[in-house]
Design an enzyme around this catalytic site. Structure first.
Site, PDB file in Angstrom:
ATOM      1  N   ARG A   1      15.648  72.757  21.362  1.00  9.41           N
ATOM      2  CA  ARG A   1      16.810  71.913  21.011  1.00  9.41           C
ATOM      3  C   ARG A   1      17.886  71.932  22.085  1.00  9.41           C
ATOM      4  NH1 ARG A   1      15.869  74.272  15.339  1.00  9.41           N
ATOM      5  NH2 ARG A   1      15.413  75.878  16.810  1.00  9.41           N
TER       6      ARG A   1
ATOM      7  N   GLU B   1      12.646  90.808  15.955  1.00 10.35           N
ATOM      8  CA  GLU B   1      12.651  91.765  14.845  1.00 10.35           C
ATOM      9  C   GLU B   1      11.405  92.667  14.951  1.00 10.35           C
ATOM     10  OE1 GLU B   1      13.066  89.736  11.192  1.00 10.35           O
ATOM     11  OE2 GLU B   1      13.357  91.578  10.030  1.00 10.35           O
TER      12      GLU B   1
END
Ligand code: AMP
Length: 183
Positions: free
Chosen positions: A67, A104
């Protein structure tokens, strides 16, 4: 450098759609496609970014996949600057430099062409992405800009998810600007 009025910020915020549990349970995804297809909101954003950076002598706008490409390419054209894509590993065809960053669970990697700044030492580069969350992607991107001998004038985001504190990771390396802050 210019900032937006509260009314203008509200107009942009209402044009961004929240999608719960995408791409996985527990994530509230900020969908900017509803800003892009709203010509007035997209124009408001691009006018603001062009105003903010018009006098900043930007040589290149570097956008983070994917994006960041949309806003970055449009802004580069408005500023009379070049556009440089920072991509996920394995997508760029030429000789690249790479930077790993922690997720993560595990690692991810982004790359940039080694000659992206056309051998211009000290090139003034504006980094752009739609959103900063934990800041890992943006931190790695600033490191790539520096590794290619560019100077990161600012790291610019449409949205900062402030509760994740990503800005703190990037600020030691570059100035950070977010058009909208979401708590
Ligand atoms: P981070 O490295 O954690 O700052 O993640 C930033 C990247 O992940 C950006 O390229 C964002 O487009 C994307 N991203 C992370 N969280 C979200 C979210 N809640 N909504 C939309 N995009 C996100």
């Amino acid at each position: 450098m210019k900032t937006l009025s509260p009314q203008e910020k509200a107009r942009l915020l209402e044009s961004i759609r929240d999608i719960p549990d995408f791409p996985k349970p527990g994530i509230l995804f900020k969908d900017i496609t509803t800003l892009l297809n709203d010509a007035e909101a997209f124009g408001l954003l691009m006018n603001h970014l062009a105003d903010r950076y018009r006098d900043a002598d930007i040589d290149f706008v570097a956008g983070i996949e994917s994006r960041g490409f949309i806003f970055g390419a449009a802004l580069a054209d408005r500023l009379g600057a070049g556009f440089v894509p920072i991509r996920k590993k394995g997508k760029l065809p030429g000789t690249t430099i790479a930077e790993k960053y922690a997720l993560e669970y595990g690692f991810d990697e982004i790359e940039m062409h080694i000659d992206a700044f056309r051998e211009k030492e000290g090139a003034r580069v504006l980094l752009i992405d739609d959103l900063i969350a934990t800041g890992g992607t943006a931190e790695a991107a600033v490191k790539l800009i520096r590794a290619a001998k560019g100077s990161c004038v600012e790291a610019c985001f449409l949205i900062d998810l402030t509760f994740l504190g990503g800005r703190k990771k990037v600020e030691p390396l570059a100035s950070v600007y977010a058009v909208l802050e979401v708590a």
